[in-house]
Design a protein around this motif. Structure first.
Motif, PDB file in Angstrom:
ATOM      1  N   LYS A  36     122.757-100.856  30.754  1.00  0.00           N
ATOM      2  CA  LYS A  36     122.865 -99.398  30.701  1.00  0.00           C
ATOM      3  C   LYS A  36     123.911 -99.069  29.645  1.00  0.00           C
ATOM      4  O   LYS A  36     124.993 -99.664  29.628  1.00  0.00           O
ATOM      5  N   ILE A  37     123.604 -98.150  28.774  1.00  0.00           N
ATOM      6  CA  ILE A  37     124.455 -97.859  27.620  1.00  0.00           C
ATOM      7  C   ILE A  37     125.241 -96.569  27.853  1.00  0.00           C
ATOM      8  O   ILE A  37     124.655 -95.507  28.073  1.00  0.00           O
ATOM      9  N   GLY A  38     126.549 -96.666  27.797  1.00  0.00           N
ATOM     10  CA  GLY A  38     127.397 -95.486  27.778  1.00  0.00           C
ATOM     11  C   GLY A  38     127.600 -95.042  26.338  1.00  0.00           C
ATOM     12  O   GLY A  38     127.813 -95.876  25.446  1.00  0.00           O
ATOM     13  N   ILE A  39     127.497 -93.760  26.107  1.00  0.00           N
ATOM     14  CA  ILE A  39     127.705 -93.194  24.771  1.00  0.00           C
ATOM     15  C   ILE A  39     128.858 -92.205  24.876  1.00  0.00           C
ATOM     16  O   ILE A  39     128.779 -91.236  25.635  1.00  0.00           O
ATOM     17  N   ILE A  40     129.929 -92.471  24.153  1.00  0.00           N
ATOM     18  CA  ILE A  40     131.009 -91.493  24.075  1.00  0.00           C
ATOM     19  C   ILE A  40     130.885 -90.810  22.728  1.00  0.00           C
ATOM     20  O   ILE A  40     131.038 -91.428  21.677  1.00  0.00           O
ATOM     21  N   GLY A  41     130.533 -89.540  22.783  1.00  0.00           N
ATOM     22  CA  GLY A  41     130.328 -88.783  21.561  1.00  0.00           C
ATOM     23  C   GLY A  41     131.615 -88.125  21.121  1.00  0.00           C
ATOM     24  O   GLY A  41     132.217 -87.343  21.862  1.00  0.00           O
ATOM     25  N   GLY A  42     132.034 -88.449  19.912  1.00  0.00           N
ATOM     26  CA  GLY A  42     133.215 -87.822  19.348  1.00  0.00           C
ATOM     27  C   GLY A  42     132.848 -86.525  18.661  1.00  0.00           C
ATOM     28  O   GLY A  42     131.739 -86.003  18.804  1.00  0.00           O
ATOM     29  N   SER A  43     133.778 -86.019  17.898  1.00  0.00           N
ATOM     30  CA  SER A  43     133.553 -84.764  17.187  1.00  0.00           C
ATOM     31  C   SER A  43     132.293 -84.873  16.338  1.00  0.00           C
ATOM     32  O   SER A  43     132.167 -85.772  15.511  1.00  0.00           O
ATOM     33  N   GLY A  44     131.336 -83.974  16.575  1.00  0.00           N
ATOM     34  CA  GLY A  44     130.122 -83.965  15.787  1.00  0.00           C
ATOM     35  C   GLY A  44     128.985 -84.775  16.366  1.00  0.00           C
ATOM     36  O   GLY A  44     127.867 -84.701  15.886  1.00  0.00           O
ATOM     37  N   LEU A  45     129.241 -85.582  17.409  1.00  0.00           N
ATOM     38  CA  LEU A  45     128.156 -86.370  17.990  1.00  0.00           C
ATOM     39  C   LEU A  45     128.290 -86.369  19.516  1.00  0.00           C
ATOM     40  O   LEU A  45     128.408 -87.407  20.132  1.00  0.00           O
TER      41      LEU A  45
END
Length: 286
Positions: free
Chosen positions: A11-20
């Motif tokens: 399972k993939i965690g995605i931490i989106g920074g500024s702009g994503l």
């Protein structure tokens, strides 16, 4: 003969920074509000999938960019994603370039960092009630997962996105940008890019046993150049954001199915052993 155990579900965690941090990257989305022993994460978890692979998206600064770097609850963010069953964290982060050949718009697949933060909780093992027992002296010679990094690099090549296969991130406390003297000093130290969020996120992810990799998206040249008018500003950064975010989405959407196709059992076990062997327990608990 002992039966071979099935590979662990990815399972993939995605931490989106500024702009994503746009949840549109996920299909079949739903929100989940959670709490952790370290407080609330930056925002709701967005559960969904990319190409049939289960993912969890979290906006690092909160949706709307309402949380400044120092006030990000990094421990709650990582803990929440781990508790949700994530095995990997792939993250994006906007950054300034400290090198002439790292142009605004370039992607950098980080492999090292220099920590210049001063006010952040950097470990789960802090001795407080509810925290895990002991002190974790975690080795940090290889902060980013090399196997996940390779997939991101290969994807950048396939998509023909201009990128750099390695890079040292200098993380400053913020929220101010660097002085010119600081920017020049970071170049002398071997820094390639600069931001305000890689640390302690990368260290906490490693302490949690997760495979962590970061795509740093250059937006500017910081302020080390002596040319008049060449200095970082919010206005200059925002001009590059949209193009960077589009590249980041393409990279993540292509990389996530490739990550899920691998058997990560040995890597995840190695991560677990590294953490457990790094914990010093009190004599009565050993």
């Amino acid at each position: 003969m002992e039966a071979k155990s099935a590979p662990r579900k990815i399972k993939i965690g995605i931490i989106g920074g500024s702009g994503l941090d746009n949840p549109d990257i996920l299909d079949n989305r739903r929100e989940k509000h959670v709490d952790t022993p370290y407080g609330k994460p930056s925002d709701a978890l967005i559960l969904g999938d990319v190409g049939g692979v289960e993912c969890v998206l979290l906006a690092r600064h909160g949706r709307g960019h309402t949380v400044m770097p120092t006030n990000i609850n990094f421990r709650a963010n990582v803990h929440a994603l781990k508790a949700e069953g994530c095995t990997h964290l792939i993250v994006s982060t906007a950054c300034g370039s400290l090198r002439e050949d790292i142009h605004p718009g370039d992607m950098v697949i980080l492999d090292q960092f220099i920590d210049r933060t001063t006010k952040r909780a950097t470990t789960f093992y802090d001795g407080n009630p509810g925290s895990p027992l002991g002190v974790c002296h975690l080795p940090m010679d290889t902060p980013f997962c090399p196997h996940t990094r390779k997939i991101l690099i290969d994807v950048c090549k396939e998509l023909e996105i201009r990128h750099h296969e390695s890079g040292t991130m200098v993380t400053i406390e913020g929220p101010r940008f660097s002085s010119r003297a600081e920017s020049k000093m970071f170049r002398m130290w071997g820094g390639d890019v600069i931001n305000m969020t890689t640390v302690p996120e990368v260290a906490l992810a490693k302490e949690a046993g997760l495979c962590y990799a970061a795509v740093a998206m250059a937006t500017d040249y910081d302020c080390w150049r002596d040319d008049p008018g060449h200095h970082v500003s919010v206005e200059a950064v925002l001009k590059v954001f949209k193009g960077n975010a589009e590249k980041g989405v393409r990279i993540f959407k292509s990389a996530i199915p490739k990550i899920a196709q691998r058997d990560w059992s040995a890597v995840l076990e190695e991560n677990r052993v590294t953490v457990s062997s790094s914990i010093m327990l009190p004599p009565s608990e050993g």
